[in-house]
Design a protein around this motif. Structure first.
Motif, short mmCIF file in Angstrom:
data_model
loop_
_atom_site.label_atom_id
_atom_site.label_comp_id
_atom_site.label_asym_id
_atom_site.label_seq_id
_atom_site.Cartn_x
_atom_site.Cartn_y
_atom_site.Cartn_z
N VAL A 42 47.77 -17.67 9.26
CA VAL A 42 48.96 -16.85 9.52
C VAL A 42 49.87 -16.80 8.30
O VAL A 42 50.72 -15.90 8.19
CB VAL A 42 49.74 -17.37 10.75
CG1 VAL A 42 48.92 -17.21 12.01
CG2 VAL A 42 50.16 -18.82 10.56
N ALA B 137 43.12 -14.80 11.22
CA ALA B 137 44.15 -13.82 11.57
C ALA B 137 44.36 -12.79 10.48
O ALA B 137 44.88 -11.70 10.74
CB ALA B 137 45.46 -14.54 11.88
N SER B 138 43.98 -13.11 9.24
CA SER B 138 44.21 -12.19 8.13
C SER B 138 43.08 -11.17 7.96
O SER B 138 43.19 -10.26 7.14
CB SER B 138 44.37 -12.98 6.82
OG SER B 138 43.14 -13.61 6.45
N PRO C 117 40.84 -7.98 8.86
CA PRO C 117 41.07 -6.73 9.61
C PRO C 117 40.18 -6.58 10.84
O PRO C 117 40.52 -5.84 11.76
CB PRO C 117 40.77 -5.64 8.57
CG PRO C 117 39.93 -6.31 7.52
CD PRO C 117 40.39 -7.71 7.47
N LEU D 296 49.70 -13.49 6.45
CA LEU D 296 50.11 -12.27 7.14
C LEU D 296 51.52 -11.84 6.73
O LEU D 296 52.35 -12.68 6.39
CB LEU D 296 50.07 -12.49 8.65
CG LEU D 296 48.71 -12.77 9.30
CD1 LEU D 296 48.90 -13.06 10.78
CD2 LEU D 296 47.77 -11.59 9.11
N PRO D 297 51.80 -10.53 6.80
CA PRO D 297 53.18 -10.07 6.62
C PRO D 297 54.08 -10.65 7.70
O PRO D 297 53.62 -11.00 8.80
CB PRO D 297 53.06 -8.54 6.77
CG PRO D 297 51.62 -8.23 6.50
CD PRO D 297 50.85 -9.42 6.98
N GLU D 298 55.37 -10.77 7.42
CA GLU D 298 56.30 -11.42 8.35
C GLU D 298 56.40 -10.71 9.69
O GLU D 298 56.69 -11.33 10.70
CB GLU D 298 57.68 -11.51 7.70
CG GLU D 298 57.74 -12.47 6.53
CD GLU D 298 59.15 -12.63 5.99
OE1 GLU D 298 60.07 -12.02 6.59
OE2 GLU D 298 59.34 -13.34 4.99
N ASP D 299 56.18 -9.40 9.72
CA ASP D 299 56.33 -8.65 10.96
C ASP D 299 55.02 -8.55 11.75
O ASP D 299 54.92 -7.76 12.70
CB ASP D 299 56.87 -7.24 10.67
CG ASP D 299 55.97 -6.45 9.72
OD1 ASP D 299 55.04 -7.05 9.13
OD2 ASP D 299 56.19 -5.23 9.57
N SER D 300 54.01 -9.32 11.37
CA SER D 300 52.72 -9.26 12.06
C SER D 300 52.85 -9.82 13.47
O SER D 300 53.63 -10.73 13.73
CB SER D 300 51.66 -10.05 11.29
OG SER D 300 51.45 -9.51 10.01
N VAL D 301 52.06 -9.27 14.38
CA VAL D 301 52.04 -9.70 15.78
C VAL D 301 50.72 -10.40 16.08
O VAL D 301 49.65 -9.84 15.81
CB VAL D 301 52.24 -8.51 16.74
CG1 VAL D 301 52.17 -8.97 18.18
CG2 VAL D 301 53.56 -7.81 16.45
N ILE D 302 50.81 -11.61 16.60
CA ILE D 302 49.62 -12.37 16.96
C ILE D 302 49.35 -12.18 18.45
O ILE D 302 50.26 -12.25 19.27
CB ILE D 302 49.80 -13.88 16.67
CG1 ILE D 302 50.14 -14.10 15.20
CG2 ILE D 302 48.56 -14.67 17.06
CD1 ILE D 302 49.05 -13.71 14.24
#
Length: 246
Positions: free
Chosen positions: A138, A102-103, A105, A141-147
């Protein structure tokens, strides 16, 4: 011979697939507790198929996890052929788990590449349709990331989401392999109980309220072992109760 042994044992098989360095080995280590697995951060860290035994989430039912070779983009056809025997083990599985980084790009491109490579091998369509998609790492990832909705978010290193993944693996394995859950009233400590311990997954074993000399044993087993148990111990199968949900 190893494939035949795994098939004949009737232990469910889960193949973990994914792009190279997505975290396949780390995930299997976390699911099985096999500390001998040492993840390595380089291409084709897993060249040979390795099989590791774990257990389904809510029972002692064993399950084999297959660690497979990592995929790459634009993998030459000749190289795919070199790994053909390795990749064939994937399609002996009862369930696929597609792990993604997930991390990264290019997670979408990597995911598409894995699916394209799998399709070139002409698997049973049902195997791809039932595949579990997980987004690993996950925690990076930044806290506001969308999976993406089709992916179950996890962190194989920190354990995030692994309980949910375990339950989903069990649910799909139960649905696709014919494993069923039964409850038997059997004598405490006798041969029937020892047989169940050796040939099935024991979810629970509690003293019978009406007679403490008996146990109420809730067991997970495949069709073949259920038939064997009923053949060997018909007396204790007359009132067995089938439970639809694990």
């Amino acid at each position: 011979m190893l494939r035949r042994h795994r098939k004949n044992s009737q232990v469910p098989i889960v193949a973990v697939v994914g792009y190279t360095n997505a975290g396949k080995t780390t995930l299997i280590r976390s699911l099985t507790g096999d500390t001998s697995l040492q993840p390595r951060n380089h291409l084709f860290a897993t060249l040979d198929v390795t099989v590791h035994c774990g257990h389904l989430a809510s029972s002692a039912q064993p399950v084999y996890y297959i660690d497979t070779v990592g995929f790459l983009s634009n993998l030459p056809i000749s190289l795919i052929a070199s790994f053909q025997s390795t990749l064939e083990d994937i399609f002996m599985a009862d369930l696929l788990v597609h792990i993604k980084d997930a991390s990264h790009p290019d997670i979408r491109a990597q995911s598409d590449n894995v699916l394209e490579t799998l399709r070139t091998l002409n698997p049973d369509p049902r195997l791809l349709e039932s595949m579990i998609n997980v987004a690993n790492k996950v925690d990076l990832l930044p806290e506001d990331s969308v999976i993406a909705e089709e992916n179950l978010p996890i962190s194989a290193t920190r354990g995030n989401g692994l309980s949910q993944l375990n339950l989903e693996i069990e649910r799909r394995i139960m649905a696709h392999t014919g494993l069923t859950v039964h409850q038997f009233r059997i004598p405490n400590g006798q041969e029937a109980y020892r047989w169940l311990v050796s040939n099935s997954g024991i979810k629970s074993a509690i003293a019978c309220p009406e007679d403490p000399n008996f146990l109420l044993v809730t067991s997970v087993m495949n069709t073949a072992n259920l038939g064997r148990f009923r053949s060997h111990f018909p007396r204790w199968c007359e009132g067995d109760t089938l439970q639809i949900n694990p």
